[in-house]
Design a protein around this motif. Sequence first.
Motif, PDB file in Angstrom:
ATOM      1  N   LEU A 189       0.859  -1.164   0.000  1.00 16.15           N
ATOM      2  CA  LEU A 189       0.000   0.000   0.000  1.00 16.15           C
ATOM      3  C   LEU A 189       0.903   1.225   0.000  1.00 16.15           C
ATOM      4  O   LEU A 189       1.823   1.323   0.821  1.00 16.15           O
ATOM      5  N   LEU A 190       0.652   2.165  -0.920  1.00  7.73           N
ATOM      6  CA  LEU A 190       1.470   3.364  -1.033  1.00  7.73           C
ATOM      7  C   LEU A 190       0.694   4.585  -0.571  1.00  7.73           C
ATOM      8  O   LEU A 190      -0.529   4.644  -0.702  1.00  7.73           O
ATOM      9  N   PHE A 191       1.438   5.573  -0.075  1.00 12.22           N
ATOM     10  CA  PHE A 191       0.862   6.861   0.285  1.00 12.22           C
ATOM     11  C   PHE A 191       1.820   7.951  -0.156  1.00 12.22           C
ATOM     12  O   PHE A 191       3.019   7.883   0.109  1.00 12.22           O
ATOM     13  N   SER A 192       1.268   8.983  -0.832  1.00 10.40           N
ATOM     14  CA  SER A 192       2.082  10.123  -1.236  1.00 10.40           C
ATOM     15  C   SER A 192       1.629  11.367  -0.489  1.00 10.40           C
ATOM     16  O   SER A 192       0.435  11.593  -0.300  1.00 10.40           O
ATOM     17  N   GLY A 193       2.606  12.169  -0.071  1.00 10.79           N
ATOM     18  CA  GLY A 193       2.295  13.412   0.619  1.00 10.79           C
ATOM     19  C   GLY A 193       3.564  14.046   1.153  1.00 10.79           C
ATOM     20  O   GLY A 193       4.604  13.391   1.278  1.00 10.79           O
ATOM     21  N   PRO A 194       3.526  15.338   1.469  1.00 12.50           N
ATOM     22  CA  PRO A 194       4.683  15.994   2.065  1.00 12.50           C
ATOM     23  C   PRO A 194       5.032  15.364   3.416  1.00 12.50           C
ATOM     24  O   PRO A 194       4.140  15.030   4.197  1.00 12.50           O
ATOM     25  N   HIS A 198       7.545  16.874   5.504  1.00 17.43           N
ATOM     26  CA  HIS A 198       8.027  17.869   6.462  1.00 17.43           C
ATOM     27  C   HIS A 198       7.017  17.971   7.597  1.00 17.43           C
ATOM     28  O   HIS A 198       5.807  17.953   7.357  1.00 17.43           O
ATOM     29  N   PRO A 199       7.463  18.085   8.838  1.00 16.76           N
ATOM     30  CA  PRO A 199       6.507  18.039   9.952  1.00 16.76           C
ATOM     31  C   PRO A 199       5.523  19.192  10.006  1.00 16.76           C
ATOM     32  O   PRO A 199       4.436  19.049  10.584  1.00 16.76           O
ATOM     33  N   SER A 200       5.859  20.333   9.408  1.00 15.85           N
ATOM     34  CA  SER A 200       4.951  21.472   9.529  1.00 15.85           C
ATOM     35  C   SER A 200       4.737  22.239   8.221  1.00 15.85           C
ATOM     36  O   SER A 200       3.746  22.964   8.110  1.00 15.85           O
ATOM     37  N   ALA A 201       5.594  22.093   7.241  1.00 20.94           N
ATOM     38  CA  ALA A 201       5.479  22.846   5.995  1.00 20.94           C
ATOM     39  C   ALA A 201       5.072  21.927   4.851  1.00 20.94           C
ATOM     40  O   ALA A 201       5.347  20.722   4.871  1.00 20.94           O
ATOM     41  N   ARG A 202       4.410  22.487   3.868  1.00 24.23           N
ATOM     42  CA  ARG A 202       4.088  21.730   2.669  1.00 24.23           C
ATOM     43  C   ARG A 202       5.347  21.632   1.795  1.00 24.23           C
ATOM     44  O   ARG A 202       5.608  22.459   0.919  1.00 24.23           O
ATOM     45  N   ALA A 203       6.133  20.604   2.067  1.00 25.02           N
ATOM     46  CA  ALA A 203       7.419  20.402   1.403  1.00 25.02           C
ATOM     47  C   ALA A 203       7.843  18.957   1.612  1.00 25.02           C
ATOM     48  O   ALA A 203       7.272  18.223   2.426  1.00 25.02           O
ATOM     49  N   LEU A 204       8.866  18.534   0.862  1.00 20.04           N
ATOM     50  CA  LEU A 204       9.466  17.200   0.999  1.00 20.04           C
ATOM     51  C   LEU A 204       8.478  16.103   0.572  1.00 20.04           C
ATOM     52  O   LEU A 204       8.103  15.239   1.364  1.00 20.04           O
ATOM     53  N   MET A 205       8.047  16.159  -0.694  1.00 14.14           N
ATOM     54  CA  MET A 205       7.137  15.129  -1.198  1.00 14.14           C
ATOM     55  C   MET A 205       7.790  13.760  -1.059  1.00 14.14           C
ATOM     56  O   MET A 205       8.927  13.543  -1.486  1.00 14.14           O
ATOM     57  N   THR A 206       7.057  12.831  -0.457  1.00 13.07           N
ATOM     58  CA  THR A 206       7.603  11.521  -0.105  1.00 13.07           C
ATOM     59  C   THR A 206       6.585  10.435  -0.407  1.00 13.07           C
ATOM     60  O   THR A 206       5.391  10.611  -0.203  1.00 13.07           O
ATOM     61  N   LEU A 207       7.081   9.310  -0.889  1.00 13.86           N
ATOM     62  CA  LEU A 207       6.260   8.123  -1.109  1.00 13.86           C
ATOM     63  C   LEU A 207       6.559   7.147   0.018  1.00 13.86           C
ATOM     64  O   LEU A 207       7.710   6.756   0.226  1.00 13.86           O
ATOM     65  N   TRP A 226       4.100   2.158   8.576  1.00 11.47           N
ATOM     66  CA  TRP A 226       4.589   2.772   7.339  1.00 11.47           C
ATOM     67  C   TRP A 226       6.099   2.979   7.398  1.00 11.47           C
ATOM     68  O   TRP A 226       6.664   3.180   8.472  1.00 11.47           O
ATOM     69  N   ARG A 227       6.722   2.955   6.221  1.00 14.68           N
ATOM     70  CA  ARG A 227       8.137   3.327   6.102  1.00 14.68           C
ATOM     71  C   ARG A 227       8.305   4.149   4.827  1.00 14.68           C
ATOM     72  O   ARG A 227       7.485   4.079   3.903  1.00 14.68           O
ATOM     73  N   THR A 228       9.380   4.901   4.741  1.00 16.42           N
ATOM     74  CA  THR A 228       9.664   5.705   3.557  1.00 16.42           C
ATOM     75  C   THR A 228      10.164   4.815   2.430  1.00 16.42           C
ATOM     76  O   THR A 228      11.081   4.008   2.617  1.00 16.42           O
ATOM     77  N   ALA A 229       9.554   4.937   1.264  1.00 13.78           N
ATOM     78  CA  ALA A 229       9.991   4.192   0.083  1.00 13.78           C
ATOM     79  C   ALA A 229      10.824   5.068  -0.849  1.00 13.78           C
ATOM     80  O   ALA A 229      11.844   4.636  -1.382  1.00 13.78           O
ATOM     81  N   HIS A 230      10.377   6.303  -1.102  1.00 14.78           N
ATOM     82  CA  HIS A 230      11.094   7.238  -1.967  1.00 14.78           C
ATOM     83  C   HIS A 230      10.908   8.649  -1.435  1.00 14.78           C
ATOM     84  O   HIS A 230       9.778   9.062  -1.163  1.00 14.78           O
ATOM     85  N   THR A 231      11.984   9.378  -1.309  1.00 16.23           N
ATOM     86  CA  THR A 231      11.883  10.815  -1.101  1.00 16.23           C
ATOM     87  C   THR A 231      11.976  11.465  -2.472  1.00 16.23           C
ATOM     88  O   THR A 231      13.021  11.427  -3.120  1.00 16.23           O
ATOM     89  N   VAL A 232      10.869  12.030  -2.925  1.00 13.51           N
ATOM     90  CA  VAL A 232      10.806  12.543  -4.297  1.00 13.51           C
ATOM     91  C   VAL A 232      11.657  13.793  -4.444  1.00 13.51           C
ATOM     92  O   VAL A 232      12.319  14.000  -5.458  1.00 13.51           O
ATOM     93  N   PRO A 235       9.308  22.685  -1.956  1.00 12.59           N
ATOM     94  CA  PRO A 235       7.903  22.834  -1.575  1.00 12.59           C
ATOM     95  C   PRO A 235       7.015  21.888  -2.385  1.00 12.59           C
ATOM     96  O   PRO A 235       7.251  21.669  -3.579  1.00 12.59           O
ATOM     97  N   ALA A 236       6.007  21.326  -1.741  1.00  6.18           N
ATOM     98  CA  ALA A 236       5.108  20.379  -2.410  1.00  6.18           C
ATOM     99  C   ALA A 236       3.830  20.284  -1.599  1.00  6.18           C
ATOM    100  O   ALA A 236       3.845  20.435  -0.374  1.00  6.18           O
ATOM    101  N   ALA A 237       2.715  20.012  -2.257  1.00  5.86           N
ATOM    102  CA  ALA A 237       1.423  20.002  -1.565  1.00  5.86           C
ATOM    103  C   ALA A 237       0.575  18.804  -2.008  1.00  5.86           C
ATOM    104  O   ALA A 237       0.903  17.663  -1.716  1.00  5.86           O
ATOM    105  N   TYR A 238      -0.511  19.042  -2.752  1.00  7.13           N
ATOM    106  CA  TYR A 238      -1.450  17.980  -3.106  1.00  7.13           C
ATOM    107  C   TYR A 238      -0.832  17.031  -4.141  1.00  7.13           C
ATOM    108  O   TYR A 238       0.036  17.421  -4.934  1.00  7.13           O
ATOM    109  N   SER A 239      -1.367  15.785  -4.166  1.00  9.06           N
ATOM    110  CA  SER A 239      -0.806  14.777  -5.072  1.00  9.06           C
ATOM    111  C   SER A 239      -1.840  13.711  -5.381  1.00  9.06           C
ATOM    112  O   SER A 239      -2.856  13.584  -4.691  1.00  9.06           O
TER     113      SER A 239
END
Length: 367
Positions: A291-296, A298-307, A317-323, A327-331
């Motif tokens: 199961l995958l989840f995409s979203g920023p 960063h603990p407080s800012a809309r940044a660091l898009m990560t899968l 959950w664990r980190t699969a890819h740091t995109v 800055p990054a937001a919706y996905s």
Amino acid sequence: MAYESSVPYRAGTEGYTSFRIPAVVRARSGHLLAFAEGRVSSAADSGTIDLVLKRSADAGRTWGPLQVVARNGTGTAGNPAPVVLDSGRVLLLQVRNAADATEDRIRRGHVPPADGRRIWLQHSDDDGASWSPPREITGQAKLPHWRWYATGPGHALQLRHGPYAGRLLVPANHSTPPTDPQDSGAEPRYNGGHALLSDDDGATWRIGYTDSDSDTDTGRSVAPNETTAAELPDGSVYLNARNEAAAAWQRVDAVSTDGGEHLVRPFRPQAGLSGPAVQGSALHLGDRGALLFSGPAHPSARALMTLRTSRDGGLTWRTAHTVGGLPAAYSDLVRLDRDTVGLLYETGDFSAYSTITFRRIPVEEPT
């Protein structure tokens, strides 16, 4: 790791000040359909906003010309929630409101129902090349006392497994008025999540589960907002939502085992998906069990898009890819082939809303 990427939408081009709210599906032909809100005059969430589409015939490497799928005069047509049916038909749910009907005014009850959030549906039988006239389904999809309303945003589901196979499930959210009539003009933050369900390929709709923070006696710090859904191999549905109730728990999740009619338990915090208050996307890879989840991240800012990935149905959950660290937001996520997923997301060098970018991301082998 370097990924192939392309930019279907760039702010300040093609007649739009801003593009926001990405949603992507893969048509039966293999064409990718990348939807967005084309915001005409500003980047604001209300005003003159069109639903726009770009299509790709080469798995997201290049994109065709911009198509306007839906206009609402000078008002808003937004929150795209597309789903591809077994028949190949593409359904697109959306929400409309008057140009001056801001979220704040709607939540406060200052907007008449005719100008508030109303739910519409269109379909395409040629992989998005042309679209039917819009059809309103507000009476089936929204309770009379609900104020704010949003479909998705992001891809919806047609269930594939178990006794509810074939059912359409569209995650959505709503707000309700304050329970105290004396607070009727206050800013109500009574957020709720729900599902729209159809068992006849979208001809008719009904409301499935609902869950909200309006019951203040429970002491819950959970208020599900923008919600994403993924079907697990056993036919159950994993739901993950933005939480508007408490900053300590930015994401909450739940599971339905009856095709979205009810939740096994109410939404509860999911600390394994740390990040800011923002929409995200869930996708199950099926044959690989992840199961995958995409979203920023960063603990407080809309940044660091990560899968991020889960092997236990969303419990951990664990980190699969740091995109990327920008800055990054919706996905929104889409399966491209056995070895690749696609990520359509908001990002930019100095603002999360400069582009909507598409990235092809390899799927790791199970470990």
